[in-house]
Write an enzyme that holds these catalytic residues in place. Sequence first.
Site, PDB file in Angstrom:
ATOM      1  N   GLY A 142       0.815  -1.217   0.000  1.00  0.00           N
ATOM      2  CA  GLY A 142       0.000   0.000   0.000  1.00  0.00           C
ATOM      3  C   GLY A 142       0.843   1.259   0.000  1.00  0.00           C
ATOM      4  N   ASP A 143       0.189   2.397  -0.260  1.00  0.00           N
ATOM      5  CA  ASP A 143       0.822   3.718  -0.241  1.00  0.00           C
ATOM      6  C   ASP A 143       1.948   3.862  -1.257  1.00  0.00           C
ATOM      7  OD1 ASP A 143      -0.880   4.308   1.880  1.00  0.00           O
ATOM      8  OD2 ASP A 143       0.548   3.561   3.361  1.00  0.00           O
ATOM      9  N   ARG A 154       5.129   5.084   8.891  1.00  0.00           N
ATOM     10  CA  ARG A 154       5.212   3.861   8.091  1.00  0.00           C
ATOM     11  C   ARG A 154       6.557   3.182   8.335  1.00  0.00           C
ATOM     12  NH1 ARG A 154       3.167   7.080   2.774  1.00  0.00           N
ATOM     13  NH2 ARG A 154       0.940   7.074   3.232  1.00  0.00           N
ATOM     14  N   GLN A 194      -5.014  -0.196  -1.285  1.00  0.00           N
ATOM     15  CA  GLN A 194      -4.078  -1.067  -0.562  1.00  0.00           C
ATOM     16  C   GLN A 194      -3.040  -1.634  -1.558  1.00  0.00           C
ATOM     17  OE1 GLN A 194      -7.743  -1.730   0.302  1.00  0.00           O
ATOM     18  NE2 GLN A 194      -7.238   0.094   1.445  1.00  0.00           N
ATOM     19  N   GLY A 208       1.711   5.260  -4.054  1.00  0.00           N
ATOM     20  CA  GLY A 208       1.524   6.461  -4.887  1.00  0.00           C
ATOM     21  C   GLY A 208       0.462   6.227  -5.951  1.00  0.00           C
ATOM     22  N   LYS A 209      -0.466   5.319  -5.676  1.00  0.00           N
ATOM     23  CA  LYS A 209      -1.531   5.000  -6.652  1.00  0.00           C
ATOM     24  C   LYS A 209      -2.370   6.242  -6.965  1.00  0.00           C
ATOM     25  CE  LYS A 209      -3.079   1.957  -3.709  1.00  0.00           C
ATOM     26  NZ  LYS A 209      -2.004   1.966  -2.700  1.00  0.00           N
ATOM     27  N   ARG A 267      -0.026   7.390  11.029  1.00  0.00           N
ATOM     28  CA  ARG A 267       1.000   6.540  11.659  1.00  0.00           C
ATOM     29  C   ARG A 267       2.311   6.578  10.870  1.00  0.00           C
ATOM     30  NH1 ARG A 267      -1.894   0.788  11.998  1.00  0.00           N
ATOM     31  NH2 ARG A 267      -2.768   1.550  10.053  1.00  0.00           N
ATOM     32  N   ASN A 288     -10.268   2.921   4.465  1.00  0.00           N
ATOM     33  CA  ASN A 288      -8.916   2.574   4.928  1.00  0.00           C
ATOM     34  C   ASN A 288      -7.877   3.152   3.959  1.00  0.00           C
ATOM     35  OD1 ASN A 288      -9.880   0.746   2.994  1.00  0.00           O
ATOM     36  ND2 ASN A 288      -8.888  -1.049   3.887  1.00  0.00           N
ATOM     37  N   LYS A 339       8.493   7.634  -6.351  1.00  0.00           N
ATOM     38  CA  LYS A 339       9.342   8.130  -5.262  1.00  0.00           C
ATOM     39  C   LYS A 339      10.829   7.838  -5.465  1.00  0.00           C
ATOM     40  CE  LYS A 339       7.118   8.820  -1.355  1.00  0.00           C
ATOM     41  NZ  LYS A 339       6.227   8.843  -0.166  1.00  0.00           N
ATOM     42  N   LEU A 340      11.236   7.781  -6.747  1.00  0.00           N
ATOM     43  CA  LEU A 340      12.653   7.543  -7.026  1.00  0.00           C
ATOM     44  C   LEU A 340      13.491   8.674  -6.428  1.00  0.00           C
ATOM     45  CD1 LEU A 340      14.532   5.551  -8.499  1.00  0.00           C
ATOM     46  CD2 LEU A 340      14.371   7.007 -10.524  1.00  0.00           C
ATOM     47  N   ASP A 341      12.937   9.881  -6.417  1.00  0.00           N
ATOM     48  CA  ASP A 341      13.645  11.055  -5.874  1.00  0.00           C
ATOM     49  C   ASP A 341      13.973  10.911  -4.387  1.00  0.00           C
ATOM     50  OD1 ASP A 341      10.656  11.286  -5.875  1.00  0.00           O
ATOM     51  OD2 ASP A 341      11.112  12.897  -4.458  1.00  0.00           O
ATOM     52  N   GLY A 362      -5.927   5.851   1.700  1.00  0.00           N
ATOM     53  CA  GLY A 362      -5.616   7.278   1.752  1.00  0.00           C
ATOM     54  C   GLY A 362      -4.771   7.571   0.531  1.00  0.00           C
ATOM     55  N   HIS A 363      -5.375   8.201  -0.477  1.00  0.00           N
ATOM     56  CA  HIS A 363      -4.683   8.448  -1.738  1.00  0.00           C
ATOM     57  C   HIS A 363      -4.429   9.947  -1.866  1.00  0.00           C
ATOM     58  CE1 HIS A 363      -6.424   4.445  -3.509  1.00  0.00           C
ATOM     59  NE2 HIS A 363      -5.671   4.263  -2.446  1.00  0.00           N
TER      60      HIS A 363
HETATM   61  P1  GDP Z   1      -1.442   5.668  -2.289  1.00  0.00           P
HETATM   62  O1  GDP Z   1      -2.208   5.215  -1.101  1.00  0.00           O
HETATM   63  O2  GDP Z   1      -0.847   4.547  -3.042  1.00  0.00           O
HETATM   64  O3  GDP Z   1      -2.220   6.605  -3.174  1.00  0.00           O
HETATM   65  O4  GDP Z   1      -0.219   6.519  -1.720  1.00  0.00           O
HETATM   66  P2  GDP Z   1      -0.264   7.598  -0.515  1.00  0.00           P
HETATM   67  O5  GDP Z   1      -0.891   8.840  -1.025  1.00  0.00           O
HETATM   68  O6  GDP Z   1      -0.814   7.001   0.717  1.00  0.00           O
HETATM   69  O7  GDP Z   1       1.274   7.777  -0.236  1.00  0.00           O
HETATM   70  C1  GDP Z   1       2.159   8.185  -1.229  1.00  0.00           C
HETATM   71  C2  GDP Z   1       2.830   9.493  -0.747  1.00  0.00           C
HETATM   72  O8  GDP Z   1       3.943   9.760  -1.550  1.00  0.00           O
HETATM   73  C3  GDP Z   1       1.931  10.710  -0.862  1.00  0.00           C
HETATM   74  O9  GDP Z   1       2.241  11.595   0.173  1.00  0.00           O
HETATM   75  C4  GDP Z   1       2.324  11.304  -2.196  1.00  0.00           C
HETATM   76  O10 GDP Z   1       2.134  12.708  -2.261  1.00  0.00           O
HETATM   77  C5  GDP Z   1       3.779  10.997  -2.243  1.00  0.00           C
HETATM   78  N1  GDP Z   1       4.348  10.751  -3.576  1.00  0.00           N
HETATM   79  C6  GDP Z   1       3.809  10.090  -4.620  1.00  0.00           C
HETATM   80  N2  GDP Z   1       4.701   9.969  -5.628  1.00  0.00           N
HETATM   81  C7  GDP Z   1       5.821  10.579  -5.197  1.00  0.00           C
HETATM   82  C8  GDP Z   1       7.116  10.761  -5.759  1.00  0.00           C
HETATM   83  O11 GDP Z   1       7.425  10.329  -6.861  1.00  0.00           O
HETATM   84  N3  GDP Z   1       8.039  11.412  -5.002  1.00  0.00           N
HETATM   85  C9  GDP Z   1       7.758  11.892  -3.754  1.00  0.00           C
HETATM   86  N4  GDP Z   1       8.716  12.504  -3.082  1.00  0.00           N
HETATM   87  N5  GDP Z   1       6.543  11.747  -3.194  1.00  0.00           N
HETATM   88  C10 GDP Z   1       5.602  11.076  -3.901  1.00  0.00           C
HETATM   89  P1  IMO Z   2      -3.851   2.712   0.471  1.00  0.00           P
HETATM   90  O1  IMO Z   2      -4.997   2.508  -0.512  1.00  0.00           O
HETATM   91  C1  IMO Z   2      -1.333   1.010   3.562  1.00  0.00           C
HETATM   92  C2  IMO Z   2      -3.218  -1.907   6.225  1.00  0.00           C
HETATM   93  C3  IMO Z   2      -3.387  -1.527   7.687  1.00  0.00           C
HETATM   94  C4  IMO Z   2      -3.282  -2.904   8.327  1.00  0.00           C
HETATM   95  C5  IMO Z   2      -4.004  -3.798   7.328  1.00  0.00           C
HETATM   96  C6  IMO Z   2      -5.457  -4.053   7.678  1.00  0.00           C
HETATM   97  O2  IMO Z   2      -3.718   4.102   0.935  1.00  0.00           O
HETATM   98  O3  IMO Z   2      -2.589   2.122  -0.098  1.00  0.00           O
HETATM   99  P2  IMO Z   2      -7.660  -2.573   7.504  1.00  0.00           P
HETATM  100  O4  IMO Z   2      -7.997  -1.250   8.105  1.00  0.00           O
HETATM  101  O5  IMO Z   2      -7.721  -2.595   6.025  1.00  0.00           O
HETATM  102  O6  IMO Z   2      -8.430  -3.706   8.113  1.00  0.00           O
HETATM  103  O7  IMO Z   2      -6.123  -2.831   7.935  1.00  0.00           O
HETATM  104  O8  IMO Z   2      -3.926  -3.139   6.076  1.00  0.00           O
HETATM  105  N1  IMO Z   2      -3.805  -0.945   5.252  1.00  0.00           N
HETATM  106  C7  IMO Z   2      -3.076  -0.121   4.516  1.00  0.00           C
HETATM  107  N2  IMO Z   2      -1.747   0.110   4.479  1.00  0.00           N
HETATM  108  N3  IMO Z   2      -2.141   1.640   2.704  1.00  0.00           N
HETATM  109  C8  IMO Z   2      -3.469   1.398   2.705  1.00  0.00           C
HETATM  110  O9  IMO Z   2      -4.301   1.892   1.760  1.00  0.00           O
HETATM  111  C9  IMO Z   2      -4.007   0.517   3.667  1.00  0.00           C
HETATM  112  N4  IMO Z   2      -5.244   0.083   3.964  1.00  0.00           N
HETATM  113  C10 IMO Z   2      -5.107  -0.813   4.932  1.00  0.00           C
HETATM  114  O10 IMO Z   2      -2.369  -0.649   8.100  1.00  0.00           O
HETATM  115  O11 IMO Z   2      -1.935  -3.316   8.358  1.00  0.00           O
HETATM  116 MG    MG Z   3      -2.271   5.510   0.965  1.00  0.00          MG
END
Ligand code: GDP
Ligand code: IMO
Ligand code: MG
Length: 431
Positions: free
Chosen positions: A12-13, A306, A225, A15-16, A304, A38, A332-334, A40-41
């Site tokens: 997860g997270d 990560r 996720q 950068g989707k 939280r 759950n 996030k290569l940077d 957070g994009h």
């Molecule tokens: P998602 O859940 O997959 O959409 O990702 P999140 O938004 O939870 O987390 C990705 C984080 O990385 C966010 O704060 C974005 O603004 C940031 N982000 C995405 N792509 C890049 C990148 O190429 N470089 C940097 N420095 N930040 C990035």
């Molecule tokens: P995005 O879409 C990262 C993790 C939680 C926990 C496990 C189960 O932003 O990538 P849940 O609340 O789904 O029952 O929690 O999954 N988790 C994530 N980790 N990014 C997310 O979403 C997540 N959604 C749930 O931290 O380990």
């Molecule tokens: Mg996220």
Amino acid sequence: MRNRVIIGGQWGDEGKGKIVDALSRDVDWVLRYQGGANAGHTIHIGPEKHVLHLIPSGILHPGVRCLLGCGMVVDPWSLRDEIIGLEERGFQVRDRLRVAAGAALLMPYHTRLDELREAKLSRHSIGTTGRGIGPAYLDKVQRTGLRMGDLLLATDRLERKVIDKVLSANEALGAMYGAEPLPARVLAEELVVLAQSLAPLVVDAHTALAGVRAGRESALFEGAQGTMLDIDHGTYPYVTSSNTTVGGALTGTGLPPAALGEIHGVFKAYCTRVGNGPFPSELLGEAGDRLREAGGEFGATTGRARRCGWFDAVAARYSVDINGMTGVMITKLDVLDTQESVPVAVAYDLDGEQFDVYPTVGEVLPRCRPIYREFPGWRESLSDCRALADLPPAARAYLAFLEEVLGTRIVGVSVGRDRSQMIWTPDGVTG
Ligand code: GDP
Ligand code: IMO
Ligand code: MG
């Protein structure tokens, strides 16, 4: 415009949200198919930051229609707040947002059950986001849950139904946790008010997506996720409760396989995980702290910290296989700009034996130690790079290795959080 599915390749997270936003401008539909609030994009457009939990990341482009598919669990209180938040920032939402009638309705008792269960598990907890996801999916597969389509019921029937559900949830809350009952009538009344505002968005998704099925309208599927959090293919039980992998895009929208198009995975140039569970390439101590600081690795939903570590090519290859990825994007290569060297986990060691195939059986993964191959760092800023040729040789060599080890083309590289900070590489980075 060919359809495509965007899937998190790691935990997860990845950068989707940024990627989906960057690709949405010319699509007809952006479809979320699983999970709930759950997710957070995060999307940065110049000085503005938007964090979306339920609403697809395409909503920031005027004219793009967005659907919350039947595979999702939708908290109507959160949905209302998210719509209001976007409207306050000048986005027109209601005329473009649709919710499948079959999507599960996530109620406050699900959230409460999630919190209480986690508290009871204590140090064995999953570390959920506390958004009620597991209990809501449990209710769904148990065939006792409410659905978004119930918001279309006549007021008295909806009220009766909600009261019945809350009363039986109260029994469970009392019996399992000795918890206080939730106010059934108050919740029913609140839901009636929510229904007035959300019912106009509820649709028969089969009909709404007829144009996509016929190939007249294009669709971008937005995964939430990541693959390693998939209920069936992830690091069970430390997973979420839905299919985050490619099958979820089918069951969670009702569209046929031919509608999927390209399957693109999103991977960070390193790795993070939130919550508990195995993470072989995790960096503990100062090295992990440095990566967290450089990448701003704090949860978009819960805030939280990560857990951070190096790119895990063993898990990533598994992720490519499970989803049949036809391309990947590296984000996030940077964040690695200041590293002297960049290690990649290329194999695991288990009790002195080395292997490079991801282990899905039993309790093997937590006992695996990563074996690293190191790549020289580039020690310069990539933020202004907009073409492959702008990247320093060391960064290109790192990407070339990832492309080789993943066995699929890298079709995009993100070098900053802003919408504009992308390098598109449709032919791959070595082709
Ligand atoms: P998602 O859940 O997959 O959409 O990702 P999140 O938004 O939870 O987390 C990705 C984080 O990385 C966010 O704060 C974005 O603004 C940031 N982000 C995405 N792509 C890049 C990148 O190429 N470089 C940097 N420095 N930040 C990035
Ligand atoms: P995005 O879409 C990262 C993790 C939680 C926990 C496990 C189960 O932003 O990538 P849940 O609340 O789904 O029952 O929690 O999954 N988790 C994530 N980790 N990014 C997310 O979403 C997540 N959604 C749930 O931290 O380990
Ligand atoms: Mg996220």
